[in-house]
Design an enzyme around this catalytic site. Sequence first.
Site, mmCIF file in Angstrom:
data_model
loop_
_atom_site.group_PDB
_atom_site.id
_atom_site.type_symbol
_atom_site.label_atom_id
_atom_site.label_comp_id
_atom_site.label_asym_id
_atom_site.label_seq_id
_atom_site.Cartn_x
_atom_site.Cartn_y
_atom_site.Cartn_z
ATOM 1 N N SER A 1 45.970 28.746 26.904
ATOM 2 C CA SER A 1 45.519 27.449 27.417
ATOM 3 C C SER A 1 46.213 26.333 26.643
ATOM 4 O O SER A 1 46.253 25.180 27.087
ATOM 5 C CB SER A 1 43.998 27.315 27.313
ATOM 6 N N ASP B 1 46.691 35.163 21.999
ATOM 7 C CA ASP B 1 46.762 35.412 23.441
ATOM 8 C C ASP B 1 48.212 35.719 23.834
ATOM 9 O O ASP B 1 49.110 34.903 23.592
ATOM 10 C CB ASP B 1 46.304 34.127 24.155
ATOM 11 N N GLU C 1 45.719 39.687 29.812
ATOM 12 C CA GLU C 1 45.004 39.564 31.087
ATOM 13 C C GLU C 1 45.289 40.767 31.992
ATOM 14 O O GLU C 1 46.406 41.286 31.995
ATOM 15 C CB GLU C 1 45.438 38.279 31.804
ATOM 16 N N GLU D 1 35.976 35.811 32.886
ATOM 17 C CA GLU D 1 36.117 34.381 33.192
ATOM 18 C C GLU D 1 35.790 34.104 34.657
ATOM 19 O O GLU D 1 36.336 34.758 35.568
ATOM 20 C CB GLU D 1 37.559 33.912 32.886
HETATM 21 O O1 KIV Z 1 43.820 30.808 27.064
HETATM 22 C C1 KIV Z 1 42.599 30.683 26.897
HETATM 23 O O2 KIV Z 1 42.107 29.708 26.320
HETATM 24 C C2 KIV Z 1 41.744 31.747 27.409
HETATM 25 C C3 KIV Z 1 40.278 31.481 27.432
HETATM 26 C C4 KIV Z 1 39.962 30.651 28.596
HETATM 27 C C5 KIV Z 1 39.487 32.729 27.413
HETATM 28 O O3 KIV Z 1 42.220 32.744 27.841
#
Ligand code: KIV
Length: 295
Positions: A61, A99, A131, A198
Site C-alpha cells: 500500500s 509485503d 497475495e 480483506e
Molecule cells: O499493502 C497493505 O497495506 C496490505 C494491507 C491492506 C493488508 O496488504
Amino acid sequence: MSTTTISPATSQHASRKKVTTLTFRQKKERGEPITMLTAYDYPTAMAMDKAGIDSILVGDSLGMVVLGYDNTLPVTMEDMLHHARAVSRGAKSALLVGDMPFMSYQVSIEEAVRNAGRFLQQAGMDAVKLEGGRERADAVRAIVGAGIPVMGHLGLTPQSVHQLGGFRAQGKTATAAKRLLEDAHILEDAGVFSLVLEAVPARLAETISKQISIPTIGIGAGAGCDGQVLVTHDLLGLFERFTPKFVKQYANFHAEMNRAFTEYLDDVETKRFPAVEHTVEMSDEEWDEFQKEIK
Ligand code: KIV
C-alpha cells in the site's frame, strides 16, 4: 515541540518481548486479538512499537499512500526493501512483515524464494506476506521450506485489481465464499502462519477463522477475525484521495498538516518566525572582532 507526557497505557509496552509467529498462534489460542498496522518509515514504526502494536506490515500500500500511484502494481522490490529497512530500524519488538510486491513471487518459485529471502536478509523483516490462494500454494511451500514465515492474503487482493474489476469486496456469493474457504485451508496446509482476509463478508471471515488453526487478520472483514490490520495513513487521516468504508479514522493528520503548514507560511511571511529563541547568537566580543576583520 509537544511536551505531552506518555500515559502508563502507552508506555507500558516500552520494554516488551519480541513478538514472534509463535506469539500469534498463542494469542489465537487464548482468544486475544492480534493488533497489526502498516508502516513505511522509522518514526512511525517507533511510535507503533512503543504503543505495543503486535505486528507491523510494510505493506505494498506504500505505492498508493506514500508514493502516490493509483494502485500497488508499480511498487518494486527495491521500493519495498528501502522502506522495510527504515521500519526495522524503528521497531524492535513488533513482528515485522514485508509485503512481496507484484511480480516478485508470481514468475517462478525460485524468484519467489529469493525475493522473500531478501526481506529477511537485507531489510530486517521477520516474515513476508503474499497475495493469492491455491495458485500460490507451491510458492508458499517453497518459501516456508526455506525457513521464512509466510502470511497469506485472501479476499480483495489489490495486486489483482484489474482481474477483480476494481477494489471491490470478495466472497459475496455462495460459490465465491466456498472457494475462499477452500483457499484458506489450502494456504494453511501449505504452511502460512497467518492469513489476512480483506473486504470479505464478516460471517464468512468468522467461519474461516473458526475452521483454520492459524490466526486470521481482518481488514474490512468484521470482528470475527483473530486480529485486525489497517493502513495507517487511513487510520491517521493522512490519505485524502479516498477512505474505504471499513476504515475507522482515529485522527485527521491531513487537516493538522494543512493547519501547521499554513501557520508556518504566515509566520515566515509576517516575520514572526524565526524569533529570538530560534536564533543562534555570538558574543559581542567575537562580533566586534569579526567587524574589524571585514573592514
Ligand atoms: O499493502 C497493505 O497495506 C496490505 C494491507 C491492506 C493488508 O496488504
